[in-house]
Design a protein around this motif. Structure first.
Motif, short mmCIF file in Angstrom:
data_model
loop_
_atom_site.label_atom_id
_atom_site.label_comp_id
_atom_site.label_asym_id
_atom_site.label_seq_id
_atom_site.Cartn_x
_atom_site.Cartn_y
_atom_site.Cartn_z
N ALA A 221 2.47 -9.50 -9.92
CA ALA A 221 1.45 -10.59 -9.54
C ALA A 221 1.63 -11.51 -8.25
CB ALA A 221 1.57 -11.25 -10.84
N ARG A 222 2.98 -11.65 -8.19
CA ARG A 222 3.40 -12.72 -7.08
C ARG A 222 2.99 -11.86 -5.71
NH1 ARG A 222 7.77 -14.53 -9.91
NH2 ARG A 222 9.16 -12.91 -8.97
N ALA A 223 3.30 -10.47 -5.68
CA ALA A 223 3.11 -9.78 -4.55
C ALA A 223 1.58 -9.44 -4.28
CB ALA A 223 3.65 -8.13 -4.76
N THR A 224 0.70 -9.18 -5.33
CA THR A 224 -0.80 -9.52 -5.31
C THR A 224 -1.17 -10.87 -4.48
OG1 THR A 224 -0.85 -8.03 -7.25
CG2 THR A 224 -2.99 -9.23 -6.65
N SER A 225 -0.77 -12.01 -5.04
CA SER A 225 -1.07 -13.15 -4.18
C SER A 225 -0.42 -13.01 -2.80
CB SER A 225 -0.22 -14.26 -4.86
OG SER A 225 -0.81 -14.31 -6.35
N GLU A 226 0.51 -12.60 -2.45
CA GLU A 226 1.06 -12.44 -1.23
C GLU A 226 0.11 -11.80 -0.08
OE1 GLU A 226 3.49 -14.13 0.62
OE2 GLU A 226 3.67 -15.49 -1.20
N ILE A 227 -0.15 -10.58 -0.78
CA ILE A 227 -1.14 -9.68 0.04
C ILE A 227 -2.48 -10.39 0.25
CG2 ILE A 227 -2.16 -7.43 -0.13
CD1 ILE A 227 0.40 -6.35 -1.26
N SER A 228 -2.93 -10.76 -0.61
CA SER A 228 -4.33 -11.43 -0.70
C SER A 228 -4.29 -12.57 0.30
CB SER A 228 -4.74 -11.88 -2.02
OG SER A 228 -4.12 -13.04 -2.58
N ALA A 229 -3.29 -12.99 0.52
CA ALA A 229 -3.10 -14.39 1.56
C ALA A 229 -2.82 -13.43 3.02
CB ALA A 229 -2.10 -15.35 1.05
N GLY A 230 -2.87 -12.28 2.96
CA GLY A 230 -2.50 -11.79 4.28
C GLY A 230 -1.05 -11.40 4.57
N ASN A 231 0.05 -11.59 3.88
CA ASN A 231 1.15 -11.28 3.70
C ASN A 231 1.41 -9.83 3.56
OD1 ASN A 231 4.12 -11.03 4.40
ND2 ASN A 231 4.36 -12.41 2.63
N ARG A 232 1.58 -8.89 4.20
CA ARG A 232 2.12 -7.57 3.76
C ARG A 232 3.32 -7.06 3.48
NH1 ARG A 232 -3.09 -7.42 3.94
NH2 ARG A 232 -4.40 -5.80 4.48
N ARG A 233 4.47 -8.12 3.91
CA ARG A 233 5.72 -7.95 3.80
C ARG A 233 6.31 -8.48 2.37
NH1 ARG A 233 7.55 -6.07 8.51
NH2 ARG A 233 6.86 -6.60 10.40
N VAL A 234 5.98 -7.94 1.26
CA VAL A 234 6.24 -8.24 -0.06
C VAL A 234 7.40 -7.52 -0.78
CG1 VAL A 234 3.98 -9.14 -0.44
CG2 VAL A 234 4.46 -6.85 -0.94
N THR A 235 8.15 -8.14 -1.54
CA THR A 235 9.17 -7.51 -2.20
C THR A 235 8.68 -6.92 -3.68
OG1 THR A 235 10.75 -8.91 -1.31
CG2 THR A 235 11.56 -7.83 -3.33
N LEU A 236 8.72 -5.65 -3.63
CA LEU A 236 8.27 -4.93 -5.19
C LEU A 236 9.56 -4.60 -5.94
CD1 LEU A 236 5.56 -2.74 -3.56
CD2 LEU A 236 5.30 -4.92 -4.75
N ALA B 31 2.00 2.89 -7.69
CA ALA B 31 0.54 2.75 -7.38
C ALA B 31 0.31 1.54 -6.41
CB ALA B 31 -0.34 2.56 -8.56
N PHE B 32 1.07 0.53 -6.64
CA PHE B 32 0.84 -0.69 -5.93
C PHE B 32 1.39 -0.51 -4.49
CE2 PHE B 32 1.74 -4.94 -4.65
CZ PHE B 32 0.54 -5.76 -5.06
N ARG B 33 2.35 0.18 -4.31
CA ARG B 33 3.08 0.40 -3.27
C ARG B 33 2.27 1.08 -2.30
NH1 ARG B 33 8.03 1.19 -4.76
NH2 ARG B 33 8.84 -0.54 -4.29
N ARG B 34 1.44 2.33 -2.94
CA ARG B 34 0.50 3.17 -2.37
C ARG B 34 -0.67 2.49 -1.85
NH1 ARG B 34 2.02 6.66 -6.45
NH2 ARG B 34 -0.10 6.25 -7.53
N MET B 35 -0.94 1.64 -2.66
CA MET B 35 -2.06 0.78 -2.11
C MET B 35 -2.01 -0.18 -1.08
SD MET B 35 -4.06 -2.43 -4.21
CE MET B 35 -2.78 -3.42 -3.93
N VAL B 36 -0.52 -0.94 -1.05
CA VAL B 36 -0.14 -1.63 0.19
C VAL B 36 -0.38 -0.81 1.45
CG1 VAL B 36 1.60 -3.00 1.12
CG2 VAL B 36 0.78 -3.46 -1.38
#
Length: 179
Positions: A40-55, A69-74
């Motif tokens: 959920a935090r990674a989703t928020s980060e990505i929607s804010a434009g940050n692609r460098r998230v910890t999964l 699946a989330f990693r493939r989507m990113v």
């Protein structure tokens, strides 16, 4: 008294079992909800434009499948972003090339017309050839001047701006990058 001790021991065993059960439930729940909260935090980060998230790390359960699946989507979003930027750059260069071609064609038309008129006048031994040559040369030189101006502007547009280094607080820059 024996009955009271038996009830006390039974109650104590029940409370210990209840505490152990609650602990196990909390641990199991946390093992599922923690990766979901990370996603959920990674989703928020990505929607804010940050692609460098910890999964969350890979697991073999449903949460692991969701994470993969989330990693493939990113990764797909990154590839799409790269393709979009490349397409935008290509479109910008195509627009610039189209505009440049149009701007070059404008001066070429009078030059071609002038040369055609001069050629015909020379073939026909026109008595006004000297005047036509004088006007024609003036027209050609003016149009060449327009072409040179256009090329200079285009060269200036295509040139990177020169850098203007300024003193900076390196520690603040590093802290900002880390944040």
């Amino acid at each position: 008294a024996v009955f009271a001790r038996l009830i006390f021991r039974s109650a104590l065993i029940f409370l210990v079992a209840l505490a152990v059960g609650a602990y196990v439930i909390v641990r199991l729940t946390d093992s599922v909800t923690r990766p979901v909260r990370q996603l959920a935090r990674a989703t928020s980060e990505i929607s804010a434009g940050n692609r460098r998230v910890t999964l969350p790390g890979p697991t073999s359960d449903e949460v692991g499948e969701l994470t993969e699946a989330f990693r493939r989507m990113v990764n797909s979003l990154d590839e799409s972003q790269k393709k979009l930027l490349a397409a935008e750059r290509l479109a910008a260069w195509q627009d610039a090339a189209r505009m440049l071609a149009h701007e070059i064609k404008n001066p070429l038309s009078p030059i071609k017309t002038t040369v055609t008129v001069l050629s015909r006048a020379a073939r026909e031994k026109d008595g006004q050839l000297d005047q036509l040559v004088e006007r024609g040369v003036s027209t050609i030189l003016n149009e060449i001047s327009q072409l040179e101006k256009l090329l200079a502007e285009f060269s200036a547009f295509a040139r990177f701006p020169s850098p203007h280094p300024v003193p900076s607080d390196f520690n603040r820059l590093v802290r900002g990058t880390v944040d």
